[in-house]
Write a protein that holds these residues in place. Structure first.
Motif, mmCIF file in Angstrom:
data_model
loop_
_atom_site.group_PDB
_atom_site.id
_atom_site.type_symbol
_atom_site.label_atom_id
_atom_site.label_comp_id
_atom_site.label_asym_id
_atom_site.label_seq_id
_atom_site.Cartn_x
_atom_site.Cartn_y
_atom_site.Cartn_z
ATOM 1 N N ILE A 138 21.847 9.573 -11.651
ATOM 2 C CA ILE A 138 22.209 8.354 -11.325
ATOM 3 C C ILE A 138 23.327 7.678 -12.225
ATOM 4 C CG2 ILE A 138 22.945 6.552 -9.842
ATOM 5 C CD1 ILE A 138 21.132 7.974 -7.415
ATOM 6 N N ILE A 139 22.163 7.390 -12.648
ATOM 7 C CA ILE A 139 22.627 6.663 -13.876
ATOM 8 C C ILE A 139 22.071 6.491 -15.404
ATOM 9 C CG2 ILE A 139 22.270 4.285 -12.455
ATOM 10 C CD1 ILE A 139 19.445 3.895 -13.181
ATOM 11 N N GLY A 140 21.813 7.937 -15.270
ATOM 12 C CA GLY A 140 21.271 8.301 -17.213
ATOM 13 C C GLY A 140 19.631 7.969 -17.548
ATOM 14 N N THR A 141 19.132 7.885 -16.848
ATOM 15 C CA THR A 141 17.598 7.131 -17.636
ATOM 16 C C THR A 141 16.853 7.074 -16.242
ATOM 17 O OG1 THR A 141 16.807 5.569 -18.101
ATOM 18 C CG2 THR A 141 18.105 4.280 -17.341
ATOM 19 N N PHE A 142 15.834 7.334 -16.700
ATOM 20 C CA PHE A 142 14.718 7.247 -15.722
ATOM 21 C C PHE A 142 13.848 6.095 -15.221
ATOM 22 C CE2 PHE A 142 13.988 11.139 -17.918
ATOM 23 C CZ PHE A 142 14.052 12.023 -16.965
ATOM 24 N N THR A 143 14.434 5.371 -16.117
ATOM 25 C CA THR A 143 13.906 3.439 -15.483
ATOM 26 C C THR A 143 15.523 2.583 -15.810
ATOM 27 O OG1 THR A 143 13.478 3.278 -17.961
ATOM 28 C CG2 THR A 143 11.527 3.713 -16.360
ATOM 29 N N VAL A 144 15.343 1.361 -14.288
ATOM 30 C CA VAL A 144 16.527 0.779 -14.997
ATOM 31 C C VAL A 144 15.854 -0.842 -15.832
ATOM 32 C CG1 VAL A 144 17.417 -0.912 -13.062
ATOM 33 C CG2 VAL A 144 17.255 1.496 -12.687
ATOM 34 N N PRO A 145 16.257 -0.849 -16.664
ATOM 35 C CA PRO A 145 15.984 -2.344 -18.297
ATOM 36 C C PRO A 145 16.117 -3.827 -16.762
ATOM 37 C CG PRO A 145 18.141 -0.872 -18.300
ATOM 38 C CD PRO A 145 17.881 -0.543 -17.062
ATOM 39 N N LEU B 33 0.486 -1.225 0.128
ATOM 40 C CA LEU B 33 0.099 0.010 -0.347
ATOM 41 C C LEU B 33 0.618 1.222 -0.203
ATOM 42 C CD1 LEU B 33 -2.592 -1.229 2.319
ATOM 43 C CD2 LEU B 33 -2.974 -1.020 0.140
ATOM 44 N N ALA B 34 2.169 1.464 0.539
ATOM 45 C CA ALA B 34 3.065 2.429 0.386
ATOM 46 C C ALA B 34 3.307 2.609 -1.304
ATOM 47 C CB ALA B 34 4.673 2.124 0.983
ATOM 48 N N ALA B 35 3.079 4.161 -1.769
ATOM 49 C CA ALA B 35 3.798 4.445 -2.970
ATOM 50 C C ALA B 35 5.319 4.260 -3.237
ATOM 51 C CB ALA B 35 3.416 6.193 -2.931
ATOM 52 N N HIS B 36 5.286 2.815 -4.049
ATOM 53 C CA HIS B 36 7.015 2.961 -4.801
ATOM 54 C C HIS B 36 6.803 3.496 -5.861
ATOM 55 C CE1 HIS B 36 6.704 -0.420 -1.535
ATOM 56 N NE2 HIS B 36 7.669 -0.439 -2.022
ATOM 57 N N TYR B 37 8.480 3.962 -5.855
ATOM 58 C CA TYR B 37 8.128 4.981 -7.513
ATOM 59 C C TYR B 37 7.593 3.736 -9.279
ATOM 60 C CZ TYR B 37 11.905 6.112 -11.605
ATOM 61 O OH TYR B 37 12.737 7.222 -11.717
ATOM 62 N N LEU C 98 19.420 4.639 -5.026
ATOM 63 C CA LEU C 98 18.903 3.910 -5.665
ATOM 64 C C LEU C 98 17.714 2.387 -5.427
ATOM 65 C CD1 LEU C 98 18.470 3.183 -9.103
ATOM 66 C CD2 LEU C 98 20.272 2.248 -9.563
ATOM 67 N N TRP C 99 19.227 2.302 -4.348
ATOM 68 C CA TRP C 99 18.511 0.914 -3.367
ATOM 69 C C TRP C 99 17.657 1.211 -3.113
ATOM 70 C CZ3 TRP C 99 17.679 -4.394 -3.339
ATOM 71 C CH2 TRP C 99 17.778 -4.876 -2.379
ATOM 72 N N ALA C 100 16.884 2.245 -2.755
ATOM 73 C CA ALA C 100 16.200 2.795 -1.412
ATOM 74 C C ALA C 100 15.156 3.260 -2.480
ATOM 75 C CB ALA C 100 16.684 3.988 -0.552
ATOM 76 N N THR C 101 15.537 3.406 -2.949
ATOM 77 C CA THR C 101 13.698 3.875 -4.645
ATOM 78 C C THR C 101 13.159 2.445 -5.196
ATOM 79 O OG1 THR C 101 14.962 6.141 -5.104
ATOM 80 C CG2 THR C 101 13.302 5.062 -6.792
ATOM 81 N N TYR C 102 13.410 1.892 -5.000
ATOM 82 C CA TYR C 102 13.573 0.645 -5.357
ATOM 83 C C TYR C 102 13.021 -0.844 -5.005
ATOM 84 C CZ TYR C 102 14.183 1.126 -10.810
ATOM 85 O OH TYR C 102 13.585 1.537 -12.003
ATOM 86 N N SER C 103 13.942 -0.316 -3.561
ATOM 87 C CA SER C 103 13.739 -1.747 -2.556
ATOM 88 C C SER C 103 12.252 -1.626 -1.916
ATOM 89 C CB SER C 103 14.812 -1.662 -1.643
ATOM 90 O OG SER C 103 14.060 -0.880 -0.713
ATOM 91 N N VAL D 251 10.794 14.083 -8.776
ATOM 92 C CA VAL D 251 11.945 14.052 -8.005
ATOM 93 C C VAL D 251 12.858 13.237 -8.178
ATOM 94 C CG1 VAL D 251 13.336 15.225 -5.664
ATOM 95 C CG2 VAL D 251 11.016 16.503 -6.797
ATOM 96 N N GLN D 252 12.295 12.056 -7.253
ATOM 97 C CA GLN D 252 13.035 10.890 -7.271
ATOM 98 C C GLN D 252 13.448 10.094 -9.052
ATOM 99 O OE1 GLN D 252 9.613 8.185 -5.594
ATOM 100 N NE2 GLN D 252 11.378 7.789 -3.870
ATOM 101 N N ALA D 253 12.300 10.784 -9.770
ATOM 102 C CA ALA D 253 12.718 10.799 -11.273
ATOM 103 C C ALA D 253 14.116 10.731 -11.617
ATOM 104 C CB ALA D 253 11.646 10.598 -12.437
ATOM 105 N N PHE D 254 14.040 12.391 -11.664
ATOM 106 C CA PHE D 254 15.520 13.098 -12.128
ATOM 107 C C PHE D 254 16.505 12.640 -10.996
ATOM 108 C CE2 PHE D 254 17.336 16.637 -10.183
ATOM 109 C CZ PHE D 254 18.205 17.508 -11.349
ATOM 110 N N GLU D 255 16.666 11.895 -10.038
ATOM 111 C CA GLU D 255 17.901 11.316 -8.850
ATOM 112 C C GLU D 255 18.044 10.633 -9.548
ATOM 113 O OE1 GLU D 255 16.108 12.094 -4.922
ATOM 114 O OE2 GLU D 255 16.884 14.110 -4.679
ATOM 115 N N VAL D 256 17.126 9.409 -9.938
ATOM 116 C CA VAL D 256 17.310 8.414 -10.407
ATOM 117 C C VAL D 256 18.146 8.344 -11.268
ATOM 118 C CG1 VAL D 256 16.774 6.183 -11.822
ATOM 119 C CG2 VAL D 256 15.895 7.403 -9.527
ATOM 120 N N HIS D 257 17.392 9.749 -12.589
ATOM 121 C CA HIS D 257 18.150 9.947 -14.200
ATOM 122 C C HIS D 257 20.266 10.596 -13.853
ATOM 123 C CE1 HIS D 257 19.192 12.009 -17.902
ATOM 124 N NE2 HIS D 257 18.268 11.337 -18.033
#
Length: 241
Positions: free
Chosen positions: A122-129, A45-49, A145-150, A114-120
């Motif tokens: 770090i890794i140059g893209t908004f999504t992780v393949p 129920l928490a909102a994830h990336y 990045l780990w906290a955003t995806y975990s 803001v999360q999308a901007f920060e992920v970009h």
């Protein structure tokens, strides 16, 4: 003496009362189910990336009823209890409920951006393949990045909607004097709200290690609250100064 005791919820406006009850139910259920090891509602129920494998579409609403701990829910519900009824009586129940959820959605939208901007960054893209972050484990910002995806990267709380209510209160009742913790003198609502927003902006732009507060979610709720009051052309009641 008991005959004069009154239920503290008795004079609450109906939407505020039901929001309080729902938040408490969600909090107790989350704690109880996790305690017995049945299910982790935070994961569901928490909102994830938006690109996280844990993201579900209903989280954009359900996250508003989830809270991290007893202090988190207490302060949010206390603010709802204090400011909500006057705003509900001013706006009307239907519009107040719309305002609450729209500001909550706006809070999440800004935080996600803001999360999308920060992920970009770090890794140059908004999504992780393939949702596989292991190739980036030596990249600067990997912990974020780990906290955003975990499972622990979820956003929880009604704070965004609460900030929308605070802005609405400051705009509609600007000269109502408030007593704020650690400040010995009353502060007018308009100044208290402006000060709180500046504080959140500072916290968002100058994050400190270990800070888990979603400052931009607060700012998103405040921004949507300001926009809605303007778009809906709401005016302060005539009997208030």
């Amino acid at each position: 003496m008991s005959a004069y005791r009154q239920n503290p919820l008795a004079n609450l406006s109906p939407v505020v009362k039901n929001l309080l009850i729902l938040n408490i139910i969600f909090f107790v259920a989350t704690w109880s189910l996790k305690k017995i090891g049945l299910v982790d509602l935070d994961l569901l129920l928490a909102a994830h990336y938006f690109d996280s494998p844990y993201f579900r579409v209903w989280q954009i609403i359900s996250y508003m009823f989830m809270h991290a701990d007893i202090f988190h829910i207490f302060f949010n519900m206390f603010a709802l209890y204090v400011f909500g009824p006057m705003l509900e009586y001013t706006m009307g129940p239907k519009r107040f409920l719309q305002f609450y959820f729209i500001t909550g959605l706006g809070a999440l939208a800004l935080q996600m951006a803001v999360q999308a901007f920060e992920v970009h960054q770090i890794i140059g893209t908004f999504t992780v393949p393939g949702h596989d972050i292991r190739p980036y484990q030596y990249t600067a910002g990997y912990e974020y990045l780990w906290a955003t995806y975990s499972a622990y990267g979820g956003i929880v709380g009604a704070s965004g909607a609460i900030f929308g209510l605070l802005v609405a209160f400051g705009m509609l009742f600007p000269n109502v004097e408030l007593f704020i913790m650690f400040i010995p003198l009353p502060v007018k609502a308009k100044y208290a709200v402006i000060g709180y927003i500046v504080w959140e902006l500072w916290g968002g732009l100058r994050p400190t290690p270990g800070d888990s507060v979603a400052h931009f979610a607060h700012l998103g709720g405040a921004l949507l609250g300001f926009i809605l009051i303007k778009v809906w052309r709401m005016q302060r009641p005539n009997n208030f100064y």
